[in-house]
Scaffold this active site. Sequence first.
Site, short mmCIF file in Angstrom:
data_model
loop_
_atom_site.label_atom_id
_atom_site.label_comp_id
_atom_site.label_asym_id
_atom_site.label_seq_id
_atom_site.Cartn_x
_atom_site.Cartn_y
_atom_site.Cartn_z
N TYR A 135 34.99 57.01 33.56
CA TYR A 135 33.62 56.51 33.64
C TYR A 135 32.67 57.52 34.27
O TYR A 135 31.50 57.58 33.92
CB TYR A 135 33.57 55.22 34.50
CG TYR A 135 33.70 53.96 33.71
CD1 TYR A 135 34.82 53.70 32.94
CD2 TYR A 135 32.69 53.00 33.76
CE1 TYR A 135 34.94 52.51 32.24
CE2 TYR A 135 32.80 51.81 33.07
CZ TYR A 135 33.93 51.57 32.31
OH TYR A 135 34.04 50.39 31.63
N LYS A 190 49.21 54.72 32.78
CA LYS A 190 49.65 55.23 31.46
C LYS A 190 50.35 56.55 31.74
O LYS A 190 50.03 57.60 31.19
CB LYS A 190 48.44 55.36 30.53
CG LYS A 190 48.78 55.67 29.08
CD LYS A 190 49.44 54.52 28.33
CE LYS A 190 49.91 54.99 26.96
NZ LYS A 190 50.73 53.96 26.26
N ASP A 222 49.51 49.32 28.12
CA ASP A 222 49.70 48.59 26.86
C ASP A 222 50.63 47.40 27.08
O ASP A 222 50.39 46.29 26.59
CB ASP A 222 50.19 49.52 25.74
CG ASP A 222 51.36 50.41 26.16
OD1 ASP A 222 51.67 50.50 27.37
OD2 ASP A 222 51.98 51.03 25.27
N ASP A 246 38.58 47.63 33.38
CA ASP A 246 37.51 47.05 32.58
C ASP A 246 38.11 46.19 31.47
O ASP A 246 37.72 45.03 31.27
CB ASP A 246 36.66 48.18 31.98
CG ASP A 246 35.56 47.67 31.08
OD1 ASP A 246 34.89 46.69 31.48
OD2 ASP A 246 35.36 48.22 29.99
N ASP A 250 38.66 41.69 31.32
CA ASP A 250 38.12 40.81 30.28
C ASP A 250 39.25 39.98 29.66
O ASP A 250 39.08 38.78 29.38
CB ASP A 250 37.44 41.61 29.16
CG ASP A 250 35.95 41.80 29.40
OD1 ASP A 250 35.53 41.78 30.57
OD2 ASP A 250 35.20 41.98 28.41
C1 IPM Z 1 31.95 45.52 33.49
C2 IPM Z 1 31.08 45.95 32.35
C3 IPM Z 1 30.51 47.33 32.69
C4 IPM Z 1 31.68 48.28 32.80
C5 IPM Z 1 29.44 47.87 31.73
C6 IPM Z 1 28.30 46.90 31.56
C7 IPM Z 1 28.92 49.21 32.16
O1 IPM Z 1 31.77 45.95 31.16
O2 IPM Z 1 31.44 45.40 34.62
O3 IPM Z 1 33.13 45.27 33.26
O4 IPM Z 1 32.14 48.84 31.78
O5 IPM Z 1 32.16 48.48 33.91
MG MG Z 2 33.71 45.09 31.30
#
Ligand code: IPM
Ligand code: MG
Length: 366
Positions: A135, A190, A222, A246, A250
């Site tokens: 990042y 990884k 993975d 990240d 999710d």
């Molecule tokens: C998160 C989001 C952010 C990230 C984006 C909006 C930059 O997806 O906080 O998980 O990738 O960290």
């Molecule tokens: Mg995210």
Amino acid sequence: MKIAVLPGDGIGIEIVEEAIRVLGALDLSFETETALVGGAAYEAHGHPLPDATLKLAKEADAVLFGAVGDWKYDKLERSLRPEQAILGLRKNLGLFANFRPAICYEELVDASSLKPELIAGLDILIIRELTGDIYFGQPRGRRSAPDGHFPGAEEAFDTMRYSRPEIERIAHVAFQAARKRSKRVTSVDKANVLETFQFWKDVVTDVATEYPDVELDHMYVDNAAMQLVRAPKKFDVVVTGNMFGDILSDEAAMLTGSIGMLPSASLNASNQGLYEPSHGSAPDIAGKGIANPLATILSAAMMLRFSLNQPEAADRIESAVKHVLAQGLRTADIWSSGSKKVGTREMGDAVVAALSLSTIKKTTTG
Ligand code: IPM
Ligand code: MG
């Protein structure tokens, strides 16, 4: 106690409003100051993170953040896109430790796309390193390829990198968090392919020697993605780098039924923090009053616990949220037949009302 309130874009505005109402119902005294961030700040000041907003965030004890972004900004040059605001805040405030709990509330077991028995009672804590990795690694950019399969072709590149101290400090955060839970940490890497993540694994293993009471295991990313949907309850604390975190957070969010339920905290070394729902700005439903404010309300609870030293107040909010779920109130994202569909404001009202219930006061004072 000073809270910088940065609602941002899209549903950020309406969900932060509910969280502020909930905070206001607690009989604590804090000062709040609101500023523009993301696309809204770009429209007004030509930059997603104006100096005044950054200054406010730096000076506050905590930042309550909504969400940023809208597809209409996708064509702007990268440095002006709304996402740069959150990345800039993380970097400038040194918010390296991101806590993303994935808790499946009993009442929402049916909202998950996984079988109820797989997720009932789920309680995972993903700890994501937030200021390093690909990042932020330099160099990055576009150029004419100096070598590779197509020398001279146009190419783009990013740099994945981690230093020992960066890995050590997030590993300490994870082991200490595990001590307060079931004393197990899974470090996700990884290492079979990437030098950066072989190093990650080595450093986490070194730090583990200081925590003989905590059990550490390692998993490739993975496989971790697969195990999260196969047997998620086997995880407790998961620690990983910025990009894997990240993605996995999710995925973990969806186990719980809706990303609309998940709070997050991003802390620096002095426990100053930024608190935001794990979801985005959802421009498609913005302004309709149907967004789920619970992730933001629960983020405000994390803020009280981690940065403002008000654990009882945090407990009260969390109990109130459980109470409204038990009452059968659901926003559209977590609704299923038999429950009562409510909008953003009604959900906020219900949490505020639940705060004053004697049972909720009692669980927290007793
Ligand atoms: C998160 C989001 C952010 C990230 C984006 C909006 C930059 O997806 O906080 O998980 O990738 O960290
Ligand atoms: Mg995210």
